[in-house]
Design a protein around this motif. Structure first.
Motif, PDB file in Angstrom:
ATOM      1  N   ASP A 172     -27.010  33.555   4.438  1.00 39.29           N
ATOM      2  CA  ASP A 172     -27.083  32.134   4.687  1.00 39.29           C
ATOM      3  C   ASP A 172     -26.453  31.661   5.973  1.00 39.29           C
ATOM      4  O   ASP A 172     -25.571  32.225   6.511  1.00 39.29           O
ATOM      5  CB  ASP A 172     -26.642  31.399   3.567  1.00 39.29           C
ATOM      6  CG  ASP A 172     -27.345  31.579   2.160  1.00 39.29           C
ATOM      7  OD1 ASP A 172     -26.696  31.518   1.185  1.00 39.29           O
ATOM      8  OD2 ASP A 172     -28.373  31.148   2.325  1.00 39.29           O
ATOM      9  N   SER A 173     -27.210  30.690   6.429  1.00 44.30           N
ATOM     10  CA  SER A 173     -26.492  30.112   7.846  1.00 44.30           C
ATOM     11  C   SER A 173     -27.002  28.586   7.812  1.00 44.30           C
ATOM     12  O   SER A 173     -27.868  28.488   7.301  1.00 44.30           O
ATOM     13  CB  SER A 173     -26.999  30.992   9.029  1.00 44.30           C
ATOM     14  OG  SER A 173     -28.373  31.054   9.103  1.00 44.30           O
ATOM     15  N   GLY A 174     -26.240  28.061   8.769  1.00 45.14           N
ATOM     16  CA  GLY A 174     -26.615  26.433   8.833  1.00 45.14           C
ATOM     17  C   GLY A 174     -26.141  25.668  10.167  1.00 45.14           C
ATOM     18  O   GLY A 174     -25.805  26.610  11.038  1.00 45.14           O
TER      19      GLY A 174
ATOM     20  N   LYS B 259     -24.866  21.157   7.485  1.00 42.63           N
ATOM     21  CA  LYS B 259     -25.245  21.446   6.183  1.00 42.63           C
ATOM     22  C   LYS B 259     -25.666  23.249   6.293  1.00 42.63           C
ATOM     23  O   LYS B 259     -26.737  23.430   7.239  1.00 42.63           O
ATOM     24  CB  LYS B 259     -26.409  20.960   5.532  1.00 42.63           C
ATOM     25  CG  LYS B 259     -26.802  21.331   4.169  1.00 42.63           C
ATOM     26  CD  LYS B 259     -25.780  21.292   3.019  1.00 42.63           C
ATOM     27  CE  LYS B 259     -26.484  21.748   1.772  1.00 42.63           C
ATOM     28  NZ  LYS B 259     -25.127  22.244   0.650  1.00 42.63           N
ATOM     29  N   THR B 260     -25.296  23.953   5.233  1.00 43.29           N
ATOM     30  CA  THR B 260     -25.981  25.247   5.128  1.00 43.29           C
ATOM     31  C   THR B 260     -26.709  25.245   3.607  1.00 43.29           C
ATOM     32  O   THR B 260     -26.086  25.116   2.815  1.00 43.29           O
ATOM     33  CB  THR B 260     -24.811  26.330   5.048  1.00 43.29           C
ATOM     34  OG1 THR B 260     -24.435  26.345   6.630  1.00 43.29           O
ATOM     35  CG2 THR B 260     -25.416  27.776   4.752  1.00 43.29           C
ATOM     36  N   PHE B 261     -28.011  25.360   4.038  1.00 38.58           N
ATOM     37  CA  PHE B 261     -28.838  25.044   2.656  1.00 38.58           C
ATOM     38  C   PHE B 261     -28.734  26.836   2.094  1.00 38.58           C
ATOM     39  O   PHE B 261     -29.455  27.690   2.711  1.00 38.58           O
ATOM     40  CB  PHE B 261     -30.387  24.952   2.869  1.00 38.58           C
ATOM     41  CG  PHE B 261     -30.168  23.400   3.278  1.00 38.58           C
ATOM     42  CD1 PHE B 261     -30.243  23.155   4.694  1.00 38.58           C
ATOM     43  CD2 PHE B 261     -30.313  22.463   2.416  1.00 38.58           C
ATOM     44  CE1 PHE B 261     -30.210  21.668   5.161  1.00 38.58           C
ATOM     45  CE2 PHE B 261     -30.157  20.984   2.816  1.00 38.58           C
ATOM     46  CZ  PHE B 261     -30.259  20.745   4.406  1.00 38.58           C
ATOM     47  N   PRO B 262     -28.333  26.866   0.678  1.00 32.26           N
ATOM     48  CA  PRO B 262     -28.405  28.199   0.175  1.00 32.26           C
ATOM     49  C   PRO B 262     -29.894  28.646  -0.075  1.00 32.26           C
ATOM     50  O   PRO B 262     -30.691  28.020  -0.716  1.00 32.26           O
ATOM     51  CB  PRO B 262     -27.561  28.377  -1.028  1.00 32.26           C
ATOM     52  CG  PRO B 262     -27.692  26.870  -1.598  1.00 32.26           C
ATOM     53  CD  PRO B 262     -27.807  26.049  -0.021  1.00 32.26           C
ATOM     54  N   TRP B 263     -29.958  29.916   0.383  1.00 34.14           N
ATOM     55  CA  TRP B 263     -31.590  30.380  -0.016  1.00 34.14           C
ATOM     56  C   TRP B 263     -31.572  31.606  -0.817  1.00 34.14           C
ATOM     57  O   TRP B 263     -30.618  32.641  -0.877  1.00 34.14           O
ATOM     58  CB  TRP B 263     -32.031  31.354   1.458  1.00 34.14           C
ATOM     59  CG  TRP B 263     -33.360  31.643   1.420  1.00 34.14           C
ATOM     60  CD1 TRP B 263     -33.787  32.905   0.914  1.00 34.14           C
ATOM     61  CD2 TRP B 263     -34.634  30.713   1.488  1.00 34.14           C
ATOM     62  NE1 TRP B 263     -34.972  32.971   0.856  1.00 34.14           N
ATOM     63  CE2 TRP B 263     -35.669  31.804   1.316  1.00 34.14           C
ATOM     64  CE3 TRP B 263     -34.873  29.472   1.856  1.00 34.14           C
ATOM     65  CZ2 TRP B 263     -37.066  31.364   1.326  1.00 34.14           C
ATOM     66  CZ3 TRP B 263     -36.372  29.200   1.642  1.00 34.14           C
ATOM     67  CH2 TRP B 263     -37.119  30.002   1.694  1.00 34.14           C
ATOM     68  N   PRO B 264     -32.430  31.231  -1.957  1.00 36.99           N
ATOM     69  CA  PRO B 264     -32.733  32.205  -3.173  1.00 36.99           C
ATOM     70  C   PRO B 264     -32.915  33.774  -2.796  1.00 36.99           C
ATOM     71  O   PRO B 264     -33.621  34.056  -1.900  1.00 36.99           O
ATOM     72  CB  PRO B 264     -33.717  31.899  -3.949  1.00 36.99           C
ATOM     73  CG  PRO B 264     -34.005  30.191  -3.373  1.00 36.99           C
ATOM     74  CD  PRO B 264     -33.684  30.273  -1.994  1.00 36.99           C
ATOM     75  N   GLY B 265     -31.849  34.752  -2.934  1.00 38.84           N
ATOM     76  CA  GLY B 265     -31.852  36.119  -2.448  1.00 38.84           C
ATOM     77  C   GLY B 265     -31.178  36.237  -1.083  1.00 38.84           C
ATOM     78  O   GLY B 265     -31.507  37.414  -0.627  1.00 38.84           O
TER      79      GLY B 265
ATOM     80  N   ASP C 176     -31.257  37.585  17.861  1.00 38.23           N
ATOM     81  CA  ASP C 176     -30.156  36.676  17.597  1.00 38.23           C
ATOM     82  C   ASP C 176     -30.604  35.540  17.139  1.00 38.23           C
ATOM     83  O   ASP C 176     -30.809  34.467  17.907  1.00 38.23           O
ATOM     84  CB  ASP C 176     -28.907  36.661  18.472  1.00 38.23           C
ATOM     85  CG  ASP C 176     -27.734  35.715  18.292  1.00 38.23           C
ATOM     86  OD1 ASP C 176     -27.029  35.505  19.007  1.00 38.23           O
ATOM     87  OD2 ASP C 176     -27.749  35.324  16.857  1.00 38.23           O
ATOM     88  N   GLN C 177     -30.760  35.048  15.920  1.00 37.09           N
ATOM     89  CA  GLN C 177     -31.198  33.981  15.056  1.00 37.09           C
ATOM     90  C   GLN C 177     -30.543  33.627  13.882  1.00 37.09           C
ATOM     91  O   GLN C 177     -29.747  34.514  13.327  1.00 37.09           O
ATOM     92  CB  GLN C 177     -32.889  33.970  15.225  1.00 37.09           C
ATOM     93  CG  GLN C 177     -33.440  34.252  16.201  1.00 37.09           C
ATOM     94  CD  GLN C 177     -34.982  34.756  15.771  1.00 37.09           C
ATOM     95  OE1 GLN C 177     -35.754  35.168  16.722  1.00 37.09           O
ATOM     96  NE2 GLN C 177     -35.456  34.720  14.517  1.00 37.09           N
ATOM     97  N   CYS C 178     -30.581  32.410  13.655  1.00 34.27           N
ATOM     98  CA  CYS C 178     -29.987  32.098  12.146  1.00 34.27           C
ATOM     99  C   CYS C 178     -31.380  31.135  11.560  1.00 34.27           C
ATOM    100  O   CYS C 178     -31.557  30.272  12.161  1.00 34.27           O
ATOM    101  CB  CYS C 178     -28.705  31.415  11.907  1.00 34.27           C
ATOM    102  SG  CYS C 178     -28.594  30.263  13.549  1.00 34.27           S
ATOM    103  N   HIS C 179     -31.625  31.712  10.477  1.00 40.68           N
ATOM    104  CA  HIS C 179     -32.651  30.906   9.694  1.00 40.68           C
ATOM    105  C   HIS C 179     -32.176  29.932   8.602  1.00 40.68           C
ATOM    106  O   HIS C 179     -32.091  30.250   7.577  1.00 40.68           O
ATOM    107  CB  HIS C 179     -33.604  32.100   9.062  1.00 40.68           C
ATOM    108  CG  HIS C 179     -34.015  33.209  10.016  1.00 40.68           C
ATOM    109  ND1 HIS C 179     -33.463  34.355  10.099  1.00 40.68           N
ATOM    110  CD2 HIS C 179     -34.412  32.874  11.378  1.00 40.68           C
ATOM    111  CE1 HIS C 179     -34.153  35.043  10.835  1.00 40.68           C
ATOM    112  NE2 HIS C 179     -34.481  34.351  11.942  1.00 40.68           N
ATOM    113  N   ASN C 180     -32.201  28.634   9.084  1.00 40.80           N
ATOM    114  CA  ASN C 180     -31.513  27.785   8.279  1.00 40.80           C
ATOM    115  C   ASN C 180     -32.127  27.065   7.032  1.00 40.80           C
ATOM    116  O   ASN C 180     -31.473  26.617   5.960  1.00 40.80           O
ATOM    117  CB  ASN C 180     -31.010  26.498   9.097  1.00 40.80           C
ATOM    118  CG  ASN C 180     -30.228  26.951  10.409  1.00 40.80           C
ATOM    119  OD1 ASN C 180     -29.549  28.055  10.249  1.00 40.80           O
ATOM    120  ND2 ASN C 180     -29.943  26.276  11.472  1.00 40.80           N
TER     121      ASN C 180
END
Ligand code: LRH
Ligand code: MN
Length: 405
Positions: free
Chosen positions: A43-45, A49-55, A300-304
């Motif tokens: 999880d990242s944001g 906000k950091t939106f929790p991702w299922p799994g 280098d990414q974060c998938h928000n």
């Protein structure tokens, strides 16, 4: 499939007519190596906000498990970059074995000198020698982790900077920076590389101590042959010609690696190639023009808000597409037209390669190595993301964002 082999045969014939050795291109595509970041699976944001991702992966073992799926589907991602302390474990040798059991190796070790309360005024540039000692100790710990995990890269990004004019002395911060990095450089075994990443702003908003390629390059020159520059494609001021920086650093033998991602505004860390695929193509064109053999290619990414594993597979596929387009550039025609001063003729040689649909070539390169021609389709058919969503659920404390967010 029938349609694929017909389309591929047409493309292969066309490329051969253009003097391209298709078998050589496929070999180079199969030898491409793209390192994925452990932090891209969790999880990242944003500060909002950091939106929790299922799994979403919650620890380094789940991150490695997801990275192993990306490697199994793409065939080109056998190593994973770690971030310390986000991925800290008690037994690094055991983690190395565990990664190997998944067909993976531990890649670049990223020190974290931006999340400790002590680093408010900086880490290695901090006016307080106690804090600088702390930062050095952390980087030396990372050199130790690299030794045990078999990693040959310390990938260093410094958030250090100031927010107001006069807050600190540029000259004194520079001297502190050089002293600290010299101590870390001296602790690295032969062959290990220190990649110095630059970024023109954020989290500092007046000055950043390593803001651009020139500063990173000067530091790398000062430290020695095992120090090089890391180019994060999202760390430049608008309008910067990144492929020219790549060409210069390659020419100097000081291009150590990339952090691939995409951005429209600032350090957006979006899927590589999703905003400006032409720039990504031109970066690979320069990489293949110079000898970029030992340049570390890392995402280098974060998938928000998007599915994290699919986003990583899509990123690798976009990087493969950029690489394939750069590998089919008619270099003889390009050199001839450049020499003749045929401006638009030379430009069109690059555009022709960029506008070539290389997907059948990539699909065939995958089929030739026993992979599914479309890794995204294979991922969706595997049901892996649904499986981990069931097994792992949604994190209650995804972190990030403003305190009450
Ligand atoms: C800084 C950066 C750096 C990493 C972090 C996750 O913006 O690009 O490479 O440490 O993202
Ligand atoms: Mn980066």
């Amino acid at each position: 499939m029938a349609d694929h082999s017909r389309v591929y045969a047409l493309l292969a014939a066309d490329l051969s007519d253009r003097g391209i050795d298709v078998e050589d291109v496929k070999r180079r595509l199969q030898q491409l190596r793209v390192e994925t970041p452990s932090w891209g699976y969790g999880d990242s944001g944003t500060r909002f906000k950091t939106f929790p991702w299922p799994g979403a992966a919650r620890d380094v073992r789940e991150k490695l498990a997801d990275a192993a799926v990306v490697h199994r589907l793409t065939g080109v991602c056998p190593s994973v970059a770690l971030h310390i302390p986000w991925d800290r474990v008690d037994d690094w040798a055991e983690l190395k074995e565990h990664a190997a059991s998944l067909g993976l190796s531990i890649g670049a070790i990223n020190p974290n000198l931006f999340q400790d309360d002590d680093y408010r005024l900086g880490s290695v540039c901090n006016p307080d020698p106690r804090v600088r000692r702390r930062a050095i100790a952390h980087m030396l710990e990372c050199v130790g982790i690299a030794r045990v995990t078999g990693s040959m890269i310390i990938s260093l990004w410094l958030a250090d900077g100031t927010n107001y004019a006069g807050q600190d002395s540029f000259a004194e911060r520079r001297a502190r920076l050089i002293d600290c990095l010299r101590e870390v450089y001296a602790a690295m075994p032969p062959g290990m590389r220190l990649l110095i990443e630059y970024k023109f702003f954020e989290p500092a908003f007046y000055h950043t101590d390593v803001p651009d390629w020139g500063t990173s390059y000067a530091l790398a020159l000062k430290l020695g042959a095992q120090a090089q520059v890391l180019v994060d494609t999202g760390h430049h001021a608008q309008g910067t010609n990144v492929e020219q920086i790549v060409s210069f650093l390659l020419g100097e033998g000081k291009l150590g690696g990339f952090h691939f991602n995409a951005r429209r505004y600032a350090d957006d860390d979006l899927i590589a190639g999703s905003v400006n695929p032409f720039e990504l193509f031109l970066i690979f064109h320069e990489l293949y023009t110079g000898n970029g053999a030992d340049v570390a290619l890392m995402v280098d990414q974060c998938h928000n808000i998007e599915p994290k594993i699919e986003a990583m597979v899509q990123s690798v596929m976009n990087i493969q597409a950029a690489s394939a387009r750069a590998l089919i550039v008619d270099r003889k025609a390009l050199a001839a037209r450049q020499a003749a001063g045929d401006i638009l003729g030379a430009h069109r040689v690059l555009v022709d390669a960029f506008e070539t649909d290389v997907r059948p070539l990539l699909a065939q390169a995958r089929i030739d190595t026993g992979l599914h021609p479309d890794p995204i389709a294979a991922l969706r058919e595997s049901g892996y993301e649904d499986k981990v969503a069931r097994e792992r659920g949604v994190s209650a404390r995804p972190g990030g964002g403003y305190p009450s967010a």
